[in-house]
Design a protein around this motif. Structure first.
Motif, PDB file in Angstrom:
ATOM      1  N   GLN A  45     -11.782 -57.353   0.731  1.00  6.14           N
ATOM      2  CA  GLN A  45     -11.242 -58.413  -0.102  1.00  6.14           C
ATOM      3  C   GLN A  45     -10.452 -57.808  -1.259  1.00  6.14           C
ATOM      4  OE1 GLN A  45     -11.599 -61.692   0.591  1.00  6.14           O
ATOM      5  NE2 GLN A  45     -12.874 -61.262   2.405  1.00  6.14           N
ATOM      6  N   LEU A  46      -9.363 -58.479  -1.633  1.00  6.58           N
ATOM      7  CA  LEU A  46      -8.634 -58.071  -2.825  1.00  6.58           C
ATOM      8  C   LEU A  46      -9.407 -58.537  -4.053  1.00  6.58           C
ATOM      9  CD1 LEU A  46      -4.915 -58.905  -1.953  1.00  6.58           C
ATOM     10  CD2 LEU A  46      -5.980 -56.649  -2.017  1.00  6.58           C
ATOM     11  N   SER A  47      -9.731 -57.625  -4.939  1.00  4.03           N
ATOM     12  CA  SER A  47     -10.490 -57.979  -6.133  1.00  4.03           C
ATOM     13  C   SER A  47      -9.653 -58.864  -7.051  1.00  4.03           C
ATOM     14  CB  SER A  47     -10.920 -56.719  -6.883  1.00  4.03           C
ATOM     15  OG  SER A  47     -11.519 -57.050  -8.105  1.00  4.03           O
ATOM     16  N   THR A  48     -10.265 -59.938  -7.520  1.00  2.77           N
ATOM     17  CA  THR A  48      -9.572 -60.830  -8.455  1.00  2.77           C
ATOM     18  C   THR A  48      -9.584 -60.273  -9.876  1.00  2.77           C
ATOM     19  OG1 THR A  48     -11.626 -62.080  -8.765  1.00  2.77           O
ATOM     20  CG2 THR A  48     -10.081 -62.877  -7.073  1.00  2.77           C
ATOM     21  N   ASP A  49     -10.332 -59.194 -10.093  1.00  7.18           N
ATOM     22  CA  ASP A  49     -10.383 -58.575 -11.417  1.00  7.18           C
ATOM     23  C   ASP A  49      -9.283 -57.538 -11.599  1.00  7.18           C
ATOM     24  OD1 ASP A  49     -12.669 -60.038 -12.024  1.00  7.18           O
ATOM     25  OD2 ASP A  49     -14.001 -58.492 -11.210  1.00  7.18           O
ATOM     26  N   MET A  50      -8.461 -57.330 -10.555  1.00  7.12           N
ATOM     27  CA  MET A  50      -7.395 -56.336 -10.603  1.00  7.12           C
ATOM     28  C   MET A  50      -6.062 -57.009 -10.315  1.00  7.12           C
ATOM     29  SD  MET A  50      -9.214 -53.401  -8.232  1.00  7.12           S
ATOM     30  CE  MET A  50     -10.927 -52.905  -8.483  1.00  7.12           C
ATOM     31  N   THR A  51      -4.986 -56.359 -10.735  1.00 10.42           N
ATOM     32  CA  THR A  51      -3.660 -56.826 -10.331  1.00 10.42           C
ATOM     33  C   THR A  51      -3.527 -56.629  -8.821  1.00 10.42           C
ATOM     34  OG1 THR A  51      -2.604 -54.671 -10.615  1.00 10.42           O
ATOM     35  CG2 THR A  51      -2.721 -56.102 -12.560  1.00 10.42           C
ATOM     36  N   PRO A  52      -2.637 -57.365  -8.151  1.00 12.08           N
ATOM     37  CA  PRO A  52      -2.506 -57.206  -6.693  1.00 12.08           C
ATOM     38  C   PRO A  52      -2.222 -55.781  -6.263  1.00 12.08           C
ATOM     39  CG  PRO A  52      -1.402 -59.200  -7.397  1.00 12.08           C
ATOM     40  CD  PRO A  52      -1.830 -58.499  -8.651  1.00 12.08           C
ATOM     41  N   ARG A  53      -1.390 -55.060  -7.011  1.00 16.95           N
ATOM     42  CA  ARG A  53      -1.069 -53.690  -6.618  1.00 16.95           C
ATOM     43  C   ARG A  53      -2.291 -52.785  -6.756  1.00 16.95           C
ATOM     44  NH1 ARG A  53       2.305 -49.075  -9.297  1.00 16.95           N
ATOM     45  NH2 ARG A  53       2.788 -47.787  -7.493  1.00 16.95           N
ATOM     46  N   VAL A  54      -2.999 -52.890  -7.866  1.00 18.51           N
ATOM     47  CA  VAL A  54      -4.202 -52.085  -8.054  1.00 18.51           C
ATOM     48  C   VAL A  54      -5.229 -52.438  -6.985  1.00 18.51           C
ATOM     49  CG1 VAL A  54      -6.172 -51.670  -9.596  1.00 18.51           C
ATOM     50  CG2 VAL A  54      -3.860 -51.716 -10.525  1.00 18.51           C
ATOM     51  N   ALA A  55      -5.364 -53.730  -6.698  1.00 19.39           N
ATOM     52  CA  ALA A  55      -6.344 -54.166  -5.699  1.00 19.39           C
ATOM     53  C   ALA A  55      -6.007 -53.626  -4.314  1.00 19.39           C
ATOM     54  CB  ALA A  55      -6.412 -55.693  -5.675  1.00 19.39           C
ATOM     55  N   LEU A  56      -4.718 -53.566  -3.965  1.00 19.12           N
ATOM     56  CA  LEU A  56      -4.319 -53.039  -2.662  1.00 19.12           C
ATOM     57  C   LEU A  56      -4.668 -51.558  -2.552  1.00 19.12           C
ATOM     58  CD1 LEU A  56      -2.879 -53.210   0.063  1.00 19.12           C
ATOM     59  CD2 LEU A  56      -0.708 -52.850  -1.136  1.00 19.12           C
ATOM     60  N   TYR A  57      -4.372 -50.791  -3.573  1.00 17.10           N
ATOM     61  CA  TYR A  57      -4.719 -49.366  -3.556  1.00 17.10           C
ATOM     62  C   TYR A  57      -6.239 -49.191  -3.509  1.00 17.10           C
ATOM     63  CZ  TYR A  57       0.043 -47.678  -4.562  1.00 17.10           C
ATOM     64  OH  TYR A  57       1.384 -47.365  -4.493  1.00 17.10           O
ATOM     65  N   HIS A  58      -6.955 -50.090  -4.168  1.00 19.07           N
ATOM     66  CA  HIS A  58      -8.421 -50.017  -4.151  1.00 19.07           C
ATOM     67  C   HIS A  58      -8.949 -50.207  -2.727  1.00 19.07           C
ATOM     68  CE1 HIS A  58     -12.520 -50.453  -5.620  1.00 19.07           C
ATOM     69  NE2 HIS A  58     -12.625 -51.549  -4.920  1.00 19.07           N
ATOM     70  N   VAL A  59      -8.381 -51.167  -2.000  1.00 20.05           N
ATOM     71  CA  VAL A  59      -8.783 -51.392  -0.616  1.00 20.05           C
ATOM     72  C   VAL A  59      -8.403 -50.192   0.241  1.00 20.05           C
ATOM     73  CG1 VAL A  59      -8.328 -52.784   1.453  1.00 20.05           C
ATOM     74  CG2 VAL A  59      -8.720 -53.899  -0.749  1.00 20.05           C
ATOM     75  N   PHE A  60      -7.203 -49.661   0.025  1.00 18.00           N
ATOM     76  CA  PHE A  60      -6.800 -48.456   0.765  1.00 18.00           C
ATOM     77  C   PHE A  60      -7.834 -47.352   0.571  1.00 18.00           C
ATOM     78  CE2 PHE A  60      -4.918 -44.246   0.751  1.00 18.00           C
ATOM     79  CZ  PHE A  60      -4.304 -44.197   1.990  1.00 18.00           C
ATOM     80  N   HIS A  61      -8.290 -47.177  -0.658  1.00 17.56           N
ATOM     81  CA  HIS A  61      -9.257 -46.113  -0.920  1.00 17.56           C
ATOM     82  C   HIS A  61     -10.623 -46.411  -0.329  1.00 17.56           C
ATOM     83  CE1 HIS A  61      -7.791 -42.630  -3.059  1.00 17.56           C
ATOM     84  NE2 HIS A  61      -6.821 -43.405  -3.505  1.00 17.56           N
ATOM     85  N   ALA A  62     -10.964 -47.666  -0.175  1.00 23.06           N
ATOM     86  CA  ALA A  62     -12.217 -47.994   0.497  1.00 23.06           C
ATOM     87  C   ALA A  62     -12.158 -47.533   1.949  1.00 23.06           C
ATOM     88  CB  ALA A  62     -12.484 -49.499   0.423  1.00 23.06           C
ATOM     89  N   ILE A  63     -11.005 -47.738   2.580  1.00 24.76           N
ATOM     90  CA  ILE A  63     -10.809 -47.269   3.958  1.00 24.76           C
ATOM     91  C   ILE A  63     -10.779 -45.743   3.988  1.00 24.76           C
ATOM     92  CG2 ILE A  63      -9.230 -47.286   5.930  1.00 24.76           C
ATOM     93  CD1 ILE A  63     -10.653 -49.968   5.385  1.00 24.76           C
ATOM     94  N   TRP A  64     -10.050 -45.155   3.049  1.00 27.75           N
ATOM     95  CA  TRP A  64      -9.938 -43.694   2.977  1.00 27.75           C
ATOM     96  C   TRP A  64     -11.312 -43.050   2.822  1.00 27.75           C
ATOM     97  CZ3 TRP A  64     -11.019 -39.398   0.243  1.00 27.75           C
ATOM     98  CH2 TRP A  64     -10.214 -38.270   0.446  1.00 27.75           C
TER      99      TRP A  64
END
Length: 264
Positions: A45-64
């Protein structure tokens, strides 16, 4: 707005980051694809506590993070740039923090959100990466600055990073003479010099004969941001913070494509 529409503006940048992180575009794209698929399937899920760009990188790192060991095994990839090869020699966590801030422009606090880390830990990781880079890419530096105290401060910062100051000029002519005596691997230049001459003109003349990274340090940034070449990649406004100058030196040397070849 659909998920893809929300994320589309940020995808080229996360692909750039993934390529730098893994050392290969195809490998990087594969992990971006997996991250997007996980989002589409509701597994992430994209975190609502982050900007969309930060949230996307956060998800990428969860996969990484779930498959990171595979990403480290890229020794067989051909055609890597010098920067890519150097990146892969930096410890993974430090590499991530460095790239997020130096390449992607995130603040340390944003990088901490992406990495699920403490901001102080991120700053430590960035410093470790910069130390590795500086040790590998130590070079000769020309300082073009007409104010004696500022020139001394810059030279001190350069030396702290393990580089050598081989020239200190206060005018256009002195800068050209310094280059003739000793070719630098990096130039740090002001734009308004002692005799009314221009640091911009000096840099243009230097770049005619050699390809070297340049950092402008000036109180007049508007004179540089004209849209004309050489448009500075690294521009620091006076008064400057020492850590800003140190970070710019590390980044300029690391990402300049010809620097490594010249030093070989």
């Amino acid at each position: 707005m659909s998920l893809l529409a929300r994320l589309a503006p940020h995808l080229p940048y996360v692909r750039r980051y993934a390529r730098a992180l893994t050392g290969d575009q195809a490998t990087g794209d594969n992990y971006v694809r997996v991250a997007l698929e996980a989002l589409a399937a509701g597994e992430q899920q994209l975190s609502t506590d982050m900007t969309p760009r930060v949230a996307l990188y956060h998800v990428f790192h969860a996969i990484w993070s779930s498959t990171g060991a595979q990403l480290e095994d890229v020794s067989g990839v051909d055609g890597r740039t010098d920067a890519s090869s150097r990146l892969l020699r930096i410890a993974p966590r430090s590499r991530q923090a460095f790239l997020l801030t130096a390449l992607e422009g995130f603040t340390p606090s944003e990088a901490a959100q992406i990495l699920s880390a403490d901001a102080r830990d991120v700053e430590r990781l960035i410093a470790e990466a910069q130390s590795d880079i500086d040790a590998e890419l130590a070079t000769d530096v020309l300082v073009i600055e007409d104010e004696a105290i500022i020139s001394a401060d810059i030279q001190s910062l350069v030396k702290e990073l393990g580089h050598r100051v081989t020239g200190a000029a206060t005018t256009h002519d002195e800068a050209i003479e310094a280059v003739a005596r000793h070719k630098p691997g990096l130039v740090l230049a002001d734009i308004q010099l002692a005799d009314g001459s221009s640091g911009i003109d000096a840099v243009k003349e230097i770049l005619k004969d050699m390809d070297v990274p340049v950092i402008f340090i000036t109180a007049f940034p508007e004179r540089l941001l004209t849209g004309e070449r050489p448009e500075p990649t690294f521009l620091i406004t006076k008064p400057f913070q020492p850590e800003t100058v140190k970070a710019a030196i590390s980044q300029a040397l690391f990402f300049h494509p010809s620097r490594h070849k010249q030093a070989a």
